[in-house]
Design a protein around this motif. Sequence first.
Motif, PDB file in Angstrom:
ATOM      1  N   GLY A  12       0.847  -1.192   0.000  1.00 12.23           N
ATOM      2  CA  GLY A  12       0.000   0.000   0.000  1.00 12.23           C
ATOM      3  C   GLY A  12       0.881   1.241   0.000  1.00 12.23           C
ATOM      4  O   GLY A  12       1.909   1.261   0.673  1.00 12.23           O
ATOM      5  N   ILE A  13       0.484   2.243  -0.771  1.00  7.85           N
ATOM      6  CA  ILE A  13       1.207   3.518  -0.722  1.00  7.85           C
ATOM      7  C   ILE A  13       0.192   4.602  -0.398  1.00  7.85           C
ATOM      8  O   ILE A  13      -0.822   4.751  -1.087  1.00  7.85           O
ATOM      9  CB  ILE A  13       1.924   3.813  -2.056  1.00  7.85           C
ATOM     10  N   VAL A  14       0.445   5.327   0.673  1.00  9.43           N
ATOM     11  CA  VAL A  14      -0.449   6.415   1.058  1.00  9.43           C
ATOM     12  C   VAL A  14       0.293   7.724   0.809  1.00  9.43           C
ATOM     13  O   VAL A  14       1.392   7.928   1.338  1.00  9.43           O
ATOM     14  CB  VAL A  14      -0.869   6.302   2.537  1.00  9.43           C
ATOM     15  N   GLY A  15      -0.331   8.568  -0.005  1.00  8.79           N
ATOM     16  CA  GLY A  15       0.343   9.806  -0.422  1.00  8.79           C
ATOM     17  C   GLY A  15       0.972   9.532  -1.776  1.00  8.79           C
ATOM     18  O   GLY A  15       2.014   8.882  -1.867  1.00  8.79           O
ATOM     19  N   THR A  16       0.287   9.996  -2.837  1.00  8.28           N
ATOM     20  CA  THR A  16       0.769   9.647  -4.177  1.00  8.28           C
ATOM     21  C   THR A  16       1.316  10.879  -4.899  1.00  8.28           C
ATOM     22  O   THR A  16       1.020  11.115  -6.055  1.00  8.28           O
ATOM     23  CB  THR A  16      -0.360   8.983  -4.996  1.00  8.28           C
ATOM     24  N   ARG A  40      -6.455  13.391  -1.352  1.00  8.66           N
ATOM     25  CA  ARG A  40      -7.040  14.278  -2.360  1.00  8.66           C
ATOM     26  C   ARG A  40      -7.727  13.412  -3.415  1.00  8.66           C
ATOM     27  O   ARG A  40      -7.074  12.554  -4.037  1.00  8.66           O
ATOM     28  CB  ARG A  40      -5.949  15.133  -3.011  1.00  8.66           C
ATOM     29  N   PRO A  41      -9.021  13.619  -3.604  1.00 10.33           N
ATOM     30  CA  PRO A  41      -9.731  12.794  -4.584  1.00 10.33           C
ATOM     31  C   PRO A  41      -9.043  12.928  -5.948  1.00 10.33           C
ATOM     32  O   PRO A  41      -8.534  13.995  -6.291  1.00 10.33           O
ATOM     33  CB  PRO A  41     -11.143  13.395  -4.615  1.00 10.33           C
ATOM     34  N   GLN A  42      -9.020  11.892  -6.696  1.00 16.50           N
ATOM     35  CA  GLN A  42      -8.401  11.859  -8.044  1.00 16.50           C
ATOM     36  C   GLN A  42      -6.885  11.706  -8.024  1.00 16.50           C
ATOM     37  O   GLN A  42      -6.286  11.343  -9.035  1.00 16.50           O
ATOM     38  CB  GLN A  42      -8.757  13.103  -8.895  1.00 16.50           C
ATOM     39  N   ALA A  43      -6.244  12.010  -6.875  1.00 15.73           N
ATOM     40  CA  ALA A  43      -4.768  12.014  -6.874  1.00 15.73           C
ATOM     41  C   ALA A  43      -4.212  10.616  -7.165  1.00 15.73           C
ATOM     42  O   ALA A  43      -3.228  10.474  -7.900  1.00 15.73           O
ATOM     43  CB  ALA A  43      -4.237  12.526  -5.539  1.00 15.73           C
ATOM     44  N   ALA A  44      -4.850   9.582  -6.614  1.00 15.04           N
ATOM     45  CA  ALA A  44      -4.338   8.222  -6.832  1.00 15.04           C
ATOM     46  C   ALA A  44      -4.508   7.823  -8.300  1.00 15.04           C
ATOM     47  O   ALA A  44      -3.616   7.198  -8.888  1.00 15.04           O
ATOM     48  CB  ALA A  44      -5.060   7.249  -5.901  1.00 15.04           C
ATOM     49  N   GLU A  45      -5.646   8.220  -8.895  1.00 16.72           N
ATOM     50  CA  GLU A  45      -5.875   7.937 -10.329  1.00 16.72           C
ATOM     51  C   GLU A  45      -4.817   8.653 -11.174  1.00 16.72           C
ATOM     52  O   GLU A  45      -4.265   8.085 -12.105  1.00 16.72           O
ATOM     53  CB  GLU A  45      -7.267   8.434 -10.749  1.00 16.72           C
ATOM     54  N   GLU A  46      -4.579   9.909 -10.819  1.00 22.47           N
ATOM     55  CA  GLU A  46      -3.568  10.684 -11.561  1.00 22.47           C
ATOM     56  C   GLU A  46      -2.191  10.023 -11.438  1.00 22.47           C
ATOM     57  O   GLU A  46      -1.427   9.988 -12.393  1.00 22.47           O
ATOM     58  CB  GLU A  46      -3.477  12.111 -11.005  1.00 22.47           C
ATOM     59  N   VAL A  51       2.445   7.322 -13.586  1.00 23.14           N
ATOM     60  CA  VAL A  51       3.433   6.238 -13.550  1.00 23.14           C
ATOM     61  C   VAL A  51       3.282   5.372 -14.811  1.00 23.14           C
ATOM     62  O   VAL A  51       4.290   4.950 -15.399  1.00 23.14           O
ATOM     63  CB  VAL A  51       3.298   5.394 -12.255  1.00 23.14           C
ATOM     64  N   GLY A  52       2.048   5.154 -15.237  1.00 22.38           N
ATOM     65  CA  GLY A  52       1.818   4.398 -16.466  1.00 22.38           C
ATOM     66  C   GLY A  52       2.530   5.045 -17.648  1.00 22.38           C
ATOM     67  O   GLY A  52       3.179   4.373 -18.457  1.00 22.38           O
ATOM     68  N   ALA A  53       2.448   6.377 -17.731  1.00 19.92           N
ATOM     69  CA  ALA A  53       3.113   7.094 -18.827  1.00 19.92           C
ATOM     70  C   ALA A  53       4.630   6.956 -18.723  1.00 19.92           C
ATOM     71  O   ALA A  53       5.329   6.806 -19.728  1.00 19.92           O
ATOM     72  CB  ALA A  53       2.704   8.568 -18.795  1.00 19.92           C
ATOM     73  N   ARG A  70       3.070  -2.728 -19.629  1.00 21.04           N
ATOM     74  CA  ARG A  70       1.613  -2.876 -19.474  1.00 21.04           C
ATOM     75  C   ARG A  70       1.291  -3.659 -18.190  1.00 21.04           C
ATOM     76  O   ARG A  70       0.431  -3.266 -17.401  1.00 21.04           O
ATOM     77  CB  ARG A  70       1.056  -3.617 -20.689  1.00 21.04           C
ATOM     78  N   ALA A  71       2.036  -4.756 -17.978  1.00 18.16           N
ATOM     79  CA  ALA A  71       1.789  -5.591 -16.788  1.00 18.16           C
ATOM     80  C   ALA A  71       2.052  -4.786 -15.517  1.00 18.16           C
ATOM     81  O   ALA A  71       1.293  -4.865 -14.543  1.00 18.16           O
ATOM     82  CB  ALA A  71       2.674  -6.835 -16.829  1.00 18.16           C
ATOM     83  N   ALA A  72       3.126  -3.984 -15.533  1.00 20.68           N
ATOM     84  CA  ALA A  72       3.454  -3.182 -14.343  1.00 20.68           C
ATOM     85  C   ALA A  72       2.338  -2.161 -14.091  1.00 20.68           C
ATOM     86  O   ALA A  72       1.926  -1.954 -12.944  1.00 20.68           O
ATOM     87  CB  ALA A  72       4.793  -2.479 -14.543  1.00 20.68           C
ATOM     88  N   THR A  73       1.827  -1.539 -15.153  1.00 22.49           N
ATOM     89  CA  THR A  73       0.755  -0.545 -14.988  1.00 22.49           C
ATOM     90  C   THR A  73      -0.496  -1.202 -14.403  1.00 22.49           C
ATOM     91  O   THR A  73      -1.172  -0.615 -13.546  1.00 22.49           O
ATOM     92  CB  THR A  73       0.445   0.145 -16.328  1.00 22.49           C
ATOM     93  N   LEU A  74      -0.784  -2.417 -14.840  1.00 18.47           N
ATOM     94  CA  LEU A  74      -1.967  -3.121 -14.315  1.00 18.47           C
ATOM     95  C   LEU A  74      -1.840  -3.439 -12.825  1.00 18.47           C
ATOM     96  O   LEU A  74      -2.826  -3.662 -12.141  1.00 18.47           O
ATOM     97  CB  LEU A  74      -2.204  -4.410 -15.102  1.00 18.47           C
ATOM     98  N   ARG A  75      -0.587  -3.483 -12.344  1.00 18.36           N
ATOM     99  CA  ARG A  75      -0.386  -3.762 -10.907  1.00 18.36           C
ATOM    100  C   ARG A  75      -0.686  -2.539 -10.045  1.00 18.36           C
ATOM    101  O   ARG A  75      -0.707  -2.637  -8.820  1.00 18.36           O
ATOM    102  CB  ARG A  75       1.058  -4.208 -10.656  1.00 18.36           C
ATOM    103  N   LEU A  76      -0.890  -1.391 -10.661  1.00 20.37           N
ATOM    104  CA  LEU A  76      -1.180  -0.171  -9.892  1.00 20.37           C
ATOM    105  C   LEU A  76      -2.681  -0.048  -9.699  1.00 20.37           C
ATOM    106  O   LEU A  76      -3.424   0.073 -10.680  1.00 20.37           O
ATOM    107  CB  LEU A  76      -0.650   1.055 -10.650  1.00 20.37           C
ATOM    108  N   GLN A  77      -3.130  -0.090  -8.458  1.00 21.42           N
ATOM    109  CA  GLN A  77      -4.564  -0.093  -8.193  1.00 21.42           C
ATOM    110  C   GLN A  77      -4.953   1.085  -7.292  1.00 21.42           C
ATOM    111  O   GLN A  77      -4.778   1.007  -6.075  1.00 21.42           O
ATOM    112  CB  GLN A  77      -4.956  -1.409  -7.506  1.00 21.42           C
TER     113      GLN A  77
END
Length: 507
Positions: A12-16, A40-46, A51-53, A70-77
């Motif tokens: 888990g990572i808190v603070g993105t 902050r809402p949206q911050a984790a999605e951002e 990181v995906g980019a 692609r596989a690494a990006t899918l591991r980000l939830q």
Amino acid sequence: MLDVNQPGLVLGIVGTGTMGRGIAQIAAQSGITVRLFDSRPQAAEEARANVGAMLESLAAKGRMSVDEARAATLRLQPVQSEAELAGCHVVVEAIVEDVKAKQSLFARLEGIVGPDCLLATNTSSLSVTAIAAGCERPGRVGGFHFFNPVPLMKVVEVIDGARTEAWVSPALVALAKRMGHRPVRAADTPGFIVNHAGRGFGTEALRILQEGIASFDEVDRILREAAGFRMGPFELLDLTGLDVSHPVMESVYEQFYQEPRFRPSYLLRQRLAAGLLGRKVGHGFYSHEGGKQQPVSTPAVPHGERRPVWVSADETGWRDALRNIVTAAGWTWDEGQRPSAESLCLVAPLGRDATTTALALGVDPERTVAVDLLFGPERRRTAMTTPVTRPAFLDSALTLLAADGTAVSRIHDSAGFVAQRVLATIVNIACDIAQQRIASPEDIDAAVTLGLGYPKGPLAWGDALGPGRVLKTLEALHIATGDPRYRASPWLSRRARLGVSLLTSEG
Ligand SMILES: NC(=O)c1ccc[n+]([C@@H]2O[C@H](COP(=O)([O-])OP(=O)(O)OC[C@H]3O[C@@H](n4cnc5c(N)ncnc54)[C@H](O)[C@@H]3O)[C@@H](O)[C@H]2O)c1
């Protein structure tokens, strides 16, 4: 017992923000599932998008395959609530640098995660012990201090708080290795290793500036071109910004109860008040245009008169190097036991200043110029005068030293010139970190080379210069100034006197 190498590890990572994203990237790249939470809402999605980019651009550069990215990006939830961190094996926090915020986050997480979950903090300046003190089980909390940018700075400090249980640090060490980083273990002390060891470079350079020994740009040139640092201390201050570096200097100084070695400079406080923050505002020690540091013109080499040159450099073994410079330039070498009445007197002290050296040798201080060749005669040379060196003799010395095209810096009298002095300070602080058992000698050197980018670890560097020479420099500085900041660490003085490496640990 937590196995951080298990294939199904969930982090888990808190603070993105800056740090959380970097940690998420290297974790996902090493096959770890990462849950991202930010208040902050949206911050984790951002963060996932960002990181995906990053991963995509690594794939475009051929550093990893498109499938791996692609596989690494899918591991980000990204998750929407702290409660969704429930199944994590480890949670790393990289939230705001505030002890109360970190304490209350960990206290809440204790009610969410399982009993074996490790809670790690990425704090850079707070006490791990204090952060853990808000927990019911402080034993599961450890420090895991990364550097920015995380994917490139391949070192992480693993810190035991006062009540950290014995399984925590080995688990963080193994996790760091899994993520391709070099773990270094540090006791929970101000600045840990890197921000503690890094104090010497800037503070001593400021001290030299404050004493009027050399201009800021000359100090930078000497430390870059003679000692081999990638950046001079004033360039680094401009890059970091005084609004960041001055408070860190003050905080480390205060946290060590005003240890004189870390005493900040009034010069920085004044410049901070003036808004001369550095590159970000266009004005610091240097001026910056469009983010680019503007060059400072260097003084022209004078056309000094040729004179016979008498040299005393026995104590440093630089006599032959100086003789080569004199003969290659076609100047006359004064062979006399004592200098002739017209000779320029070149001395090459280690640690001592030009005045003390001239007086000890009984040569005329008005004709004396001291030369520093500590880092080799082919690198930038430093010429140092006594307060009474006649300008004509200085001009001769500068002309001679620059005759083969080697750059020369001119400075005022200072025990240990510039480079000897800054290096001695850095080595001394590293020795004291070892003496206080904050970290092992090997970890100190690894942390400093990887975390600060110095050309050598400070202890190995001290060995290369000679522990006896470093000790001598500090003793001379201590005598010349009476300032306890130059008192030698017992770690250094014992090893210097025993003639053993500064990397020698006690059994
Ligand atoms: N930036 C660096 O160079 C650096 C280096 C090493 C360590 N650190 C440390 O890492 C931590 C984070 O620094 P950063 O530079 O990434 O900061 P940042 O401001 O870039 O990111 C912090 C993030 O945490 C979020 N946040 C704040 N409070 C929160 C809370 N209570 N719960 C959940 N999310 C919260 C913010 O919304 C933000 O997205 C700090 O402790 C800092 O001292 C920073």
